[in-house]
Write a protein that holds these residues in place. Structure first.
Motif, short mmCIF file in Angstrom:
data_model
loop_
_atom_site.label_atom_id
_atom_site.label_comp_id
_atom_site.label_asym_id
_atom_site.label_seq_id
_atom_site.Cartn_x
_atom_site.Cartn_y
_atom_site.Cartn_z
N UNK A 73 0.87 34.63 65.64
CA UNK A 73 -0.39 33.90 65.82
C UNK A 73 -0.89 34.02 67.25
N UNK A 74 0.00 33.98 68.24
CA UNK A 74 -0.45 34.13 69.64
C UNK A 74 -1.11 35.49 69.85
N UNK A 75 -0.52 36.52 69.28
CA UNK A 75 -1.10 37.86 69.41
C UNK A 75 -2.50 37.88 68.76
N UNK A 76 -2.61 37.25 67.59
CA UNK A 76 -3.91 37.18 66.90
C UNK A 76 -4.95 36.48 67.77
N UNK A 124 -6.21 38.81 70.41
CA UNK A 124 -7.15 39.81 69.89
C UNK A 124 -8.53 39.20 69.64
N UNK A 125 -8.54 37.96 69.13
CA UNK A 125 -9.81 37.28 68.87
C UNK A 125 -10.57 37.10 70.19
N UNK A 126 -9.86 36.68 71.24
CA UNK A 126 -10.50 36.49 72.55
C UNK A 126 -11.02 37.82 73.08
N UNK A 127 -10.23 38.88 72.94
CA UNK A 127 -10.64 40.21 73.41
C UNK A 127 -11.91 40.66 72.69
N UNK A 128 -11.94 40.47 71.38
CA UNK A 128 -13.09 40.87 70.57
C UNK A 128 -14.35 40.09 70.96
N UNK A 129 -14.22 38.77 71.07
CA UNK A 129 -15.40 37.94 71.36
C UNK A 129 -15.94 38.25 72.75
N UNK A 130 -15.03 38.45 73.67
CA UNK A 130 -15.40 38.81 75.02
C UNK A 130 -16.13 40.15 75.04
N UNK A 180 -18.22 42.14 58.60
CA UNK A 180 -17.21 41.08 58.61
C UNK A 180 -15.92 41.69 59.14
N UNK A 181 -15.73 41.50 60.44
CA UNK A 181 -14.53 42.03 61.08
C UNK A 181 -13.42 41.01 60.86
N UNK A 182 -12.31 41.43 60.25
CA UNK A 182 -11.20 40.49 60.24
C UNK A 182 -10.04 41.09 61.02
N UNK A 183 -9.54 40.28 61.91
CA UNK A 183 -8.46 40.68 62.81
C UNK A 183 -7.15 40.15 62.25
N UNK A 223 -4.25 45.71 70.62
CA UNK A 223 -5.39 45.55 71.53
C UNK A 223 -6.15 46.87 71.63
N UNK A 224 -5.44 47.98 71.55
CA UNK A 224 -6.10 49.28 71.65
C UNK A 224 -7.03 49.50 70.45
N UNK A 225 -6.60 49.09 69.25
CA UNK A 225 -7.44 49.27 68.06
C UNK A 225 -8.72 48.43 68.17
N UNK A 226 -8.57 47.20 68.66
CA UNK A 226 -9.75 46.35 68.84
C UNK A 226 -10.66 46.99 69.89
#
Ligand SMILES: *Cc1c(COP(=O)(O)O)cnc(C)c1O
Length: 387
Positions: free
Chosen positions: A292-295, A298-304, A364-367, A373-376
């Motif tokens: 969950x922490x990794x998820x 990734x969510x923060x990286x994507x939104x940023x 609809x991007x689902x992470x 992180x590289x894929x995102x």
């Protein structure tokens, strides 16, 4: 005549950019997908913790098949209720904090069970406008009056409840909205349910396993107690990585569902090997803070990253969950962008009406915890080019 009519409607769907097409995966569910011999990075699945192809689940399923066979052979009330089902129900009840839990074959069937079992003619359902299709169908099946309130709008709901003369009332909501990713105001909904003596049914298809302490779901996220008027539905084919669903509630409610739900009674019990896989899945969910922490990262990286895209027309919805929709608006443009991403080896579903309101077609991007992180980063780079 009937054939031509049908073909005409299919042609119209094609013309409007609304015709759906399946793609066949040549390997198991995961961030790396092979389709038509091509390697893609997939942002499509609801496998939020990356458990669908986890070795521990695969091993549990194989061991389960050796011990219990493949089929259950009958419905739960006849002879299809095997020890792995019973153990899983107890584990799910303990995990969600409710006295009892009841297994269903799918979340769709669980929703079709709950609403008609609790309300009927002379009663009313108060439903969020963006509820999942299975909840909408459940209301129709119940024949209760259908009162829809604007998305997440507690004061509109309060007005409807105040004006209602219905005998029994039931408030019905997704916990995490499946096409928007935002959360229902569950504490406010429970307070209204208490005040108006209504049932509150929460569909946590996208929160179970992901939100709350140890992934116990959206109620845990809000620190809500397992109140007697609360009925919690969680699905087991998304973050839990397998298939099926459960309803957790007070003992009386579960006993009533067992007696009365047609989608429980008139269907074959799920495979015992899936119940065995889910037993292993619940252990991984409970111990899954690292996933969950990794998820969340990734969510923060994507939104940023999306916030930095120079394109005022695309709109990132305010979602704190693994569902991260980017609203493009027009159906054809959404399809074009999804197509251009696909050409670059990035698979993102284009969601169009009637799944979402007209004019709000979206990617609809689902992470998932299985992404890197590289894929995102690759997805963000491609969108930057296309913007
Ligand atoms: C997926 C989903 C369901 C249906 O669950 P299945 O187990 O896939 O049938 C129900 N409600 C919501 C909100 C969902 O996203």
């Amino acid at each position: 005549m009937i054939w031509e009519e049908l073909q005409g409607e299919l042609d119209a769907l094609q013309h409007a950019g609304l015709k759906r097409r399946r793609r066949t995966l040549e390997g198991p569910c995961g961030p790396q997908a092979t389709v038509d011999g091509r390697d893609l990075i997939s942002f499509c699945s609801n496998d939020y913790l990356g458990l669908a192809n986890d070795p521990a689940l695969v091993e549990a399923a194989c061991a389960g098949a050796r011990a219990w066979g493949v089929g259950s052979g009958a419905s739960h009330l006849v002879s299809g209720h095997l020890a792995p089902h019973a153990a899983l129900e107890e584990k799910l009840a303990a995990f969600t904090g409710f006295p009892r839990a009841l297994l269903f074959s799918t979340g769709y069937m669980a929703n079709l069970a709950i609403v008609p079992a609790l309300v009927g003619r002379h009663d009313a359902v108060f439903a969020d406008r963006l509820n999942h299709a299975s909840l909408i169908d459940a209301v129709q099946l119940s024949r209760a009056e259908n009162q829809r309130y604007p998305h997440g709008d507690l004061s509109a709901l309060e007005h409807l409840l105040t004006a209602s003369r219905a005998r029994r009332k039931l408030i019905l909501t997704d916990a995490v909205f499946s096409m928007d990713g935002d959360l229902a105001p569950l504490p406010g909904l429970l307070a209204l349910a208490e005040r108006f003596d209504a049932w509150l049914v929460v569909d946590d298809a996208h929160g179970f396993g992901v939100l709350g302490r140890q992934g116990r779901g959206s109620l845990a996220h809000f620190n809500l107690p397992a109140a007697r008027r609360l009925i919690y539905m969680g699905t087991l084919g998304k973050a839990a990585g397998a298939a099926g669903a459960f309803v957790a509630a007070a003992t009386t409610v579960i006993e009533w569902l067992e007696q009365r739900s047609r989608t429980y009674i008139f269907t074959t019990a799920g495979s015992p090997l899936v119940a065995c896989a889910l037993d292993a899945s619940l252990d991984l969910i409970a111990a899954g803070d690292a996933r969950r922490d990794h998820l969340w990262q990734l969510i923060a990286q994507w939104r940023d990253g999306v916030a930095r895209l120079a394109n005022a027309r695309w709109r990132l919805l305010p979602s704190p969950t693994a569902i991260q929709p980017l609203v493009i608006g027009d159906n054809h443009e959404t399809l074009r962008i999804a197509g251009a991403l696909y050409e670059r080896g990035l698979w993102v579903p284009a969601i169009r009406p009637p799944t979402v309101p007209v004019g709000s077609a979206r990617l609809r991007v689902s992470l998932t915890a299985a992404h890197s992180a590289e894929q995102v980063g690759q997805l963000l780079d491609a969108l930057r080019e296309l913007a």
